[in-house]
Design a protein around this motif. Structure first.
Motif, PDB file in Angstrom:
ATOM      1  N   ALA A 630       0.853  -1.375  -0.064  1.00 16.15           N
ATOM      2  CA  ALA A 630       0.060  -0.012  -0.001  1.00 16.15           C
ATOM      3  C   ALA A 630       0.777   1.018  -0.091  1.00 16.15           C
ATOM      4  O   ALA A 630       0.601   2.140  -0.740  1.00 16.15           O
ATOM      5  N   LEU A 631       1.912   1.109   0.774  1.00 13.87           N
ATOM      6  CA  LEU A 631       2.860   2.310   0.713  1.00 13.87           C
ATOM      7  C   LEU A 631       3.514   2.697  -0.488  1.00 13.87           C
ATOM      8  O   LEU A 631       3.701   3.644  -1.017  1.00 13.87           O
ATOM      9  N   ARG A 632       3.866   1.544  -1.206  1.00 12.06           N
ATOM     10  CA  ARG A 632       4.319   1.720  -2.441  1.00 12.06           C
ATOM     11  C   ARG A 632       3.411   2.556  -3.594  1.00 12.06           C
ATOM     12  O   ARG A 632       3.879   3.396  -4.434  1.00 12.06           O
ATOM     13  N   ILE A 633       2.216   2.006  -3.360  1.00 14.58           N
ATOM     14  CA  ILE A 633       1.276   2.572  -4.347  1.00 14.58           C
ATOM     15  C   ILE A 633       0.973   3.970  -3.990  1.00 14.58           C
ATOM     16  O   ILE A 633       0.903   4.731  -4.885  1.00 14.58           O
ATOM     17  N   SER A 634       1.113   4.376  -2.703  1.00 14.71           N
ATOM     18  CA  SER A 634       0.723   5.843  -2.177  1.00 14.71           C
ATOM     19  C   SER A 634       2.215   6.596  -2.614  1.00 14.71           C
ATOM     20  O   SER A 634       1.794   7.672  -3.310  1.00 14.71           O
ATOM     21  N   ARG A 635       3.193   6.093  -2.547  1.00 18.78           N
ATOM     22  CA  ARG A 635       4.298   6.742  -2.751  1.00 18.78           C
ATOM     23  C   ARG A 635       4.423   7.043  -4.274  1.00 18.78           C
ATOM     24  O   ARG A 635       4.987   7.857  -4.860  1.00 18.78           O
ATOM     25  N   ALA A 636       4.098   6.043  -5.051  1.00 21.00           N
ATOM     26  CA  ALA A 636       4.111   6.267  -6.663  1.00 21.00           C
ATOM     27  C   ALA A 636       3.059   7.231  -7.137  1.00 21.00           C
ATOM     28  O   ALA A 636       3.222   7.537  -8.187  1.00 21.00           O
ATOM     29  N   ASN A 637       2.185   7.367  -6.252  1.00 21.34           N
ATOM     30  CA  ASN A 637       1.111   8.483  -6.757  1.00 21.34           C
ATOM     31  C   ASN A 637       0.809   9.654  -5.813  1.00 21.34           C
ATOM     32  O   ASN A 637       0.087   9.597  -5.014  1.00 21.34           O
ATOM     33  N   PRO A 638       1.977  10.510  -5.590  1.00 18.70           N
ATOM     34  CA  PRO A 638       1.879  11.656  -4.828  1.00 18.70           C
ATOM     35  C   PRO A 638       0.835  12.608  -4.972  1.00 18.70           C
ATOM     36  O   PRO A 638       0.224  13.317  -3.971  1.00 18.70           O
ATOM     37  N   ASN A 639       0.474  12.693  -6.154  1.00 20.68           N
ATOM     38  CA  ASN A 639      -0.778  13.638  -6.200  1.00 20.68           C
ATOM     39  C   ASN A 639      -1.961  13.252  -5.676  1.00 20.68           C
ATOM     40  O   ASN A 639      -2.631  12.144  -6.262  1.00 20.68           O
ATOM     41  N   PRO A 640      -2.786  14.149  -4.628  1.00 23.60           N
ATOM     42  CA  PRO A 640      -3.928  13.704  -4.315  1.00 23.60           C
ATOM     43  C   PRO A 640      -5.161  13.439  -5.078  1.00 23.60           C
ATOM     44  O   PRO A 640      -6.058  12.830  -4.850  1.00 23.60           O
ATOM     45  N   PRO A 706      13.219   8.871   5.475  1.00 25.03           N
ATOM     46  CA  PRO A 706      12.442   9.070   6.487  1.00 25.03           C
ATOM     47  C   PRO A 706      11.192   8.501   6.602  1.00 25.03           C
ATOM     48  O   PRO A 706      10.696   7.857   5.703  1.00 25.03           O
ATOM     49  N   ALA A 707      10.519   8.351   7.833  1.00 23.16           N
ATOM     50  CA  ALA A 707       9.165   7.608   7.844  1.00 23.16           C
ATOM     51  C   ALA A 707       8.185   8.453   6.900  1.00 23.16           C
ATOM     52  O   ALA A 707       8.066   9.487   6.672  1.00 23.16           O
ATOM     53  N   GLU A 708       7.187   7.635   6.236  1.00 24.50           N
ATOM     54  CA  GLU A 708       6.403   8.228   5.493  1.00 24.50           C
ATOM     55  C   GLU A 708       4.958   7.748   6.014  1.00 24.50           C
ATOM     56  O   GLU A 708       4.699   6.848   6.680  1.00 24.50           O
ATOM     57  N   LYS A 709       3.904   8.569   5.485  1.00 23.82           N
ATOM     58  CA  LYS A 709       2.723   8.264   5.761  1.00 23.82           C
ATOM     59  C   LYS A 709       2.036   7.829   4.508  1.00 23.82           C
ATOM     60  O   LYS A 709       2.406   7.762   3.368  1.00 23.82           O
ATOM     61  N   ILE A 710       0.827   7.058   4.613  1.00 21.79           N
ATOM     62  CA  ILE A 710       0.220   6.369   3.436  1.00 21.79           C
ATOM     63  C   ILE A 710      -0.865   6.565   3.108  1.00 21.79           C
ATOM     64  O   ILE A 710      -1.850   6.776   3.936  1.00 21.79           O
ATOM     65  N   ARG A 711      -1.243   7.020   1.874  1.00 19.77           N
ATOM     66  CA  ARG A 711      -2.516   7.543   1.456  1.00 19.77           C
ATOM     67  C   ARG A 711      -3.544   6.411   1.403  1.00 19.77           C
ATOM     68  O   ARG A 711      -2.826   5.524   0.225  1.00 19.77           O
ATOM     69  N   ASP A 753     -11.752   1.838   8.079  1.00 20.64           N
ATOM     70  CA  ASP A 753     -13.076   2.752   7.892  1.00 20.64           C
ATOM     71  C   ASP A 753     -12.747   4.090   7.818  1.00 20.64           C
ATOM     72  O   ASP A 753     -13.453   4.850   7.946  1.00 20.64           O
ATOM     73  N   VAL A 754     -11.547   4.589   7.533  1.00 22.23           N
ATOM     74  CA  VAL A 754     -11.368   6.053   7.393  1.00 22.23           C
ATOM     75  C   VAL A 754     -11.799   6.509   5.930  1.00 22.23           C
ATOM     76  O   VAL A 754     -11.957   5.895   5.093  1.00 22.23           O
ATOM     77  N   PRO A 755     -11.846   7.838   5.974  1.00 22.26           N
ATOM     78  CA  PRO A 755     -12.517   8.379   4.710  1.00 22.26           C
ATOM     79  C   PRO A 755     -11.242   8.256   3.713  1.00 22.26           C
ATOM     80  O   PRO A 755     -10.143   8.192   4.079  1.00 22.26           O
ATOM     81  N   SER A 756     -11.874   8.036   2.324  1.00 20.12           N
ATOM     82  CA  SER A 756     -10.856   8.099   1.458  1.00 20.12           C
ATOM     83  C   SER A 756      -9.644   9.393   1.423  1.00 20.12           C
ATOM     84  O   SER A 756     -10.053  10.278   1.336  1.00 20.12           O
ATOM     85  N   GLY A 757      -8.656   8.990   1.030  1.00 15.05           N
ATOM     86  CA  GLY A 757      -7.510   9.859   0.858  1.00 15.05           C
ATOM     87  C   GLY A 757      -6.779  10.287   2.347  1.00 15.05           C
ATOM     88  O   GLY A 757      -5.855  11.079   2.206  1.00 15.05           O
ATOM     89  N   THR A 758      -7.245   9.655   3.432  1.00 12.05           N
ATOM     90  CA  THR A 758      -6.798   9.887   4.771  1.00 12.05           C
ATOM     91  C   THR A 758      -5.380   9.425   4.586  1.00 12.05           C
ATOM     92  O   THR A 758      -4.863   8.172   4.072  1.00 12.05           O
ATOM     93  N   MET A 759      -4.228  10.145   5.349  1.00 10.19           N
ATOM     94  CA  MET A 759      -2.845   9.544   5.499  1.00 10.19           C
ATOM     95  C   MET A 759      -2.583   8.936   6.698  1.00 10.19           C
ATOM     96  O   MET A 759      -3.087   9.574   7.914  1.00 10.19           O
ATOM     97  N   VAL A 760      -2.208   7.865   6.772  1.00  8.56           N
ATOM     98  CA  VAL A 760      -1.944   7.063   8.164  1.00  8.56           C
ATOM     99  C   VAL A 760      -0.796   6.725   8.113  1.00  8.56           C
ATOM    100  O   VAL A 760       0.233   6.732   7.139  1.00  8.56           O
TER     101      VAL A 760
END
Length: 798
Positions: A630-640, A706-711, A753-760
């Protein structure tokens, strides 16, 4: 210096020629694939109104061969898209284009006159410097180029790929009398490094090395079988794993090769040798000739020594009774010697156990081995330069665990020679002289160096400095620390290697503790860490037995602790301040993948079968596998504004269907490897390449990411995933329990169950993984799946 080869031409588009072109494509070499022009139209071509002059007709054979490549099993391609690197054509119209290639490989029918005629045509278009080789299994290299120019002869040699070219390691390189020795070195190095081959230099003798020894061994086995009245099943029981050889043993191997092909290979030696004894052995027995005349030539004809029939209860395997030439249900033989071999560990101990029981099966094994060992010794110098070349050829070309001379050492050289002579067997004089001089083995270790007999004395085996042997380093006391599951080894230049060595390299608490200790050791005393091993498989996953026992005892705190330890250990690897490089090979499943995901770089062997397969035992990845993907997908697509759902859907399917890559390149396509991860063709070089990657990262001024958050796609995305799983259930593709697992998996990779687009955070995702894993461990059907995998070695669909 390796030959500079960027483009090749393969002439002959049969299965072998097309597969060679495919393997060249696998390593980035584009090629022409040429064949003859058809002499007649197909019904389909006639219906289209085509003529014999139409390009699609003239190129038909090569075009058809290219189209079939993705359908062949096992696949000759690392990735089906690599077929685009092959350009089909025909010899009449396109042979002149060989002027633009670096290497021409002839792969036409095994007929001397046909090959001679083609090579004369090739010479007409040849430019000095172009390498030309023949992929022949046994025709004389010198005879092929009789009448060709001297300069052409210096650039011509044999390059015998073993079938299938992608998977079989052996390549026999056969110089002719006039071949430039420098060219032989260059093509050997290229074949090792780029094509991933194990190269042996063979003499220009009938069938070269592996087929000469292998064919002899199969023929003396047939002879012993007929003389002593053994059945097909009995012979295969003796000549398979019990003797350190493949499960296909003798008769399944013959069925796979094709009896017609085998008879042709045997006749090649029979027609060319003068010795009465040798000629007698290589004359194909009458039973083989009869089977070929009946068309019972093996698997490609549907029957050979074995025949599969479909019945009401499934398929049955029948075997041929040579006394009646009728098929009957196979019967599994049993004896003290076979049982002893089955329970022994390793090829050396299995063979000793087989020979030691002294029953009729033991006697059969001795009769076969005795003749094969003596024949191999008699051919040293004639077919190969050394015993080491013969041993490597048989291991790489016939998948023997031990070569003939390694095996001779294993059963006891001195005692076996005494027994042979007592039975009237003529032992080659050089072997008797070697033993008489007080030597008890062909090989020996000296200061961690492997020596072998050559010309009456021990010589050191030449080995590239780019081949790092962990076993050898351990013999040199390079182990820094270790336990029952893993060791940390100093591989030089400030790099330490973490080696797994548990059963099947399954990950348990011992390996996890060793990973943590290795991180601390490297932090204090080394510059980088690589994770690699020399096991058959890199890692088959976590220790299911341990998890099952804890789950059945309802020790949920213990299960929780195991998962926390795994997750925390992977996070230590990921956020370690020094470079970490993983070097997987062969089966790398579940937890094995999760060990590689935190690495800064992966150097994978091309034959790496990689996947998060926990669903197969009723679980989900919980060592960071879901989180990392999931992190790799989020990192590859930084544009929200980019919709992550299509990427998450694909990952959900890959994990939910327990998809395993068919190669390291396929793992890249599945998203398991990054563009920066590397694929190494020759497994012998993987550890060295991983070390070089680690050193490069050190020299570039490595800094921990550095530590990253995941969209995440959240609740809405989870609903999409669950809807897809429900549709599969309604269509009958998955069971109720599969649907339950899919729901847990969807919850995790969607981010809950967080809203779509939440950074975790990464820890948030790890907590979701652990909660889902624990809940599934308590499910009776998951425990059944785990039990079935341990007992049967395959997944249960319940």
């Amino acid at each position: 210096m390796a030959a500079k080869i960027t483009k090749a031409a393969v002439i002959g588009s049969g299965v072998m020629g097309a597969s060679i072109a495919a393997h060249l494509a696998n390593v980035g070499i584009s090629s022409l694939l040429l064949d003859i022009v058809p002499a007649s139209l197909t019904p389909d071509e006639e219906a289209k109104g085509l003529t014999l002059e139409h390009p699609s007709v003239r190129n038909r054979l090569a075009v058809s061969a290219l189209a079939k490549l993705p359908t062949l099993k096992p696949s000759p391609l690392y990735d089906d898209s690599f077929a685009s690197r092959i350009t089909p054509g025909n010899i009449e119209d396109h042979l002149s284009q060989i002027r633009n290639v670096d290497w021409v490989i002839e792969v036409v029918v095994e007929n001397l006159s046909v090959k001679q005629e083609l090579l004369r045509k090739i010479e007409q278009h040849w430019k000095p410097g172009i390498i030309v080789s023949s992929n022949t299994s046994g025709i004389s290299i010198n005879a092929m180029v009789e009448g060709c120019g001297e300069d052409f002869k210096t650039h011509f040699l044999g390059t015998h790929f073993f079938n299938p070219p992608r998977y079989m390691k052996l390549m026999e390189v056969i110089p002719g009398e006039n071949t430039d020795p420098e060219l032989v070195k260059r093509i050997a190095e290229f074949s090792e490094k780029r094509l991933g081959k194990g190269v042996v230099i063979a003499k220009d003798t009938p069938n070269f090395i592996a087929n000469r020894i292998g064919t002899y061994g199969l023929l003396v086995t047939l002879q012993a079988m007929v003389d002593k009245g053994f059945t097909v099943e009995e012979v295969d029981a003796v000549t398979g794993p019990a003797m350190g050889r493949p499960k296909s043993a003798t008769f399944r191997t013959l069925d796979l090769v094709g009896l017609d092909t085998f008879v042709h290979v045997a006749n090649n030696v029979f027609d060319k040798v003068d010795s009465g004894d040798e000629k007698f052995i290589f004359e194909p027995p009458q039973v083989l000739k009869d089977m070929v005349s009946r068309g019972w030539i093996g698997e490609k004809a549907g029957q050979g020594f074995y025949k599969k029939i479909k019945g009401e209860q499934g398929s049955d395997i029948l075997s041929l009774d040579l006394s009646t030439m009728e098929y009957a249900r196979s019967k599994k033989p049993a004896s003290a010697s076979l049982e002893a071999a089955k329970t022994a560990k390793g090829a050396v101990n299995k063979t000793k156990a087989l020979l030691g029981a002294k029953d009729r099966y033991s006697e059969l094994a001795w009769e076969i081995l005795k003749k094969t060992l003596v024949y191999s010794a008699a051919k040293v110098g004639e077919i190969a330069g050394s015993i080491a070349d013969i041993d490597k050829a048989m291991k790489w070309g016939f998948n023997w665990e031990l070569g003939p001379f390694e095996l001779w050492d294993a059963i006891g050289l001195v005692k076996s020679v005494e027994r042979m002579e007592a039975e009237g067997t003529v032992v080659p004089s050089w072997v008797k002289e070697w033993v008489a001089a007080g030597n008890s083995s062909f090989y020996r270790k000296e200061n961690a160096r492997l020596l072998y007999v050559n010309d009456g004395r021990y010589r050191e085996i030449d080995q590239s400095p780019e081949i790092i042997s962990l076993a050898s380093l351990k013999e040199q006391n390079k182990v820094i620390r270790g336990n029952s599951g893993a060791s940390l080894i100093d591989v030089g230049n400030g790099v330490a290697c973490l080696e797994f060595h548990s059963p099947n390299n399954a990950i348990g608490s011992d390996i996890l503790m060793m990973i943590q200790q290795s991180v601390e050791e490297v932090r204090q005393n080394y510059d980088a860490l690589i994770i690699a091993n020399e096991g058959r498989h890199f890692c088959v996953g976590a220790n299911i037995m341990l998890l099952l026992m804890e789950a059945q005892d309802e020790e949920w705190d213990e299960v929780d602790n195991i998962i926390r330890l795994f997750q925390n250990t992977m996070m230590k690897l990921k956020h370690f301040e020094k470079p970490v490089v993983a070097a997987p090979h062969q089966m790398t499943l579940g937890g094995g993948v999760e060990v590689c995901l935190p690495a800064d770089e992966v150097c994978a062997h091309a034959e790496t079968y990689y996947g998060l397969v926990e669903v197969g035992v009723g679980l989900i990845p919980a060592g960071g596998g879901c989180k990392e993907m999931a992190l790799r997908i989020s990192r590859a697509n930084p544009n929200p504004d980019i919709d992550l759902q299509p990427f998450i859907n694909e990952m959900f399917m890959n994990i939910g269907m327990a998809k395993v890559s068919s190669s390291a390149h396929d793992a890249k396509k599945l998203g398991y490897f990054r563009p920066t991860d590397r694929v190494i063709a020759n497994r012998d070089y993987v550890i060295y390449e991983a070390k070089q990657s680690a050193l490069r990262l050190v020299q570039s001024g490595y800094e921990v990411a550095p530590a990253e958050k995941i969209r995440v796609v959240g609740a809405d995305g989870k609903a999409v995933l669950k809807l897809g799983a429900h549709a599969m259930k309604l269509s009958g593709y998955i069971s109720d329990h599969d649907l339950l697992i899919a729901g847990k998996l969807a919850h995790v990779i969607a981010g809950g169950d967080v809203p779509s687009g939440t950074m975790v955070t990464e820890q948030y995702m790890l907590d979701l993984e652990r909660e889902a894993f624990l809940s599934l461990c308590g499910e009776p059907k998951t425990q059944q799946r785990m039990q079935h995998m341990l007992a049967k070695g395959k997944a249960l669909r319940n």
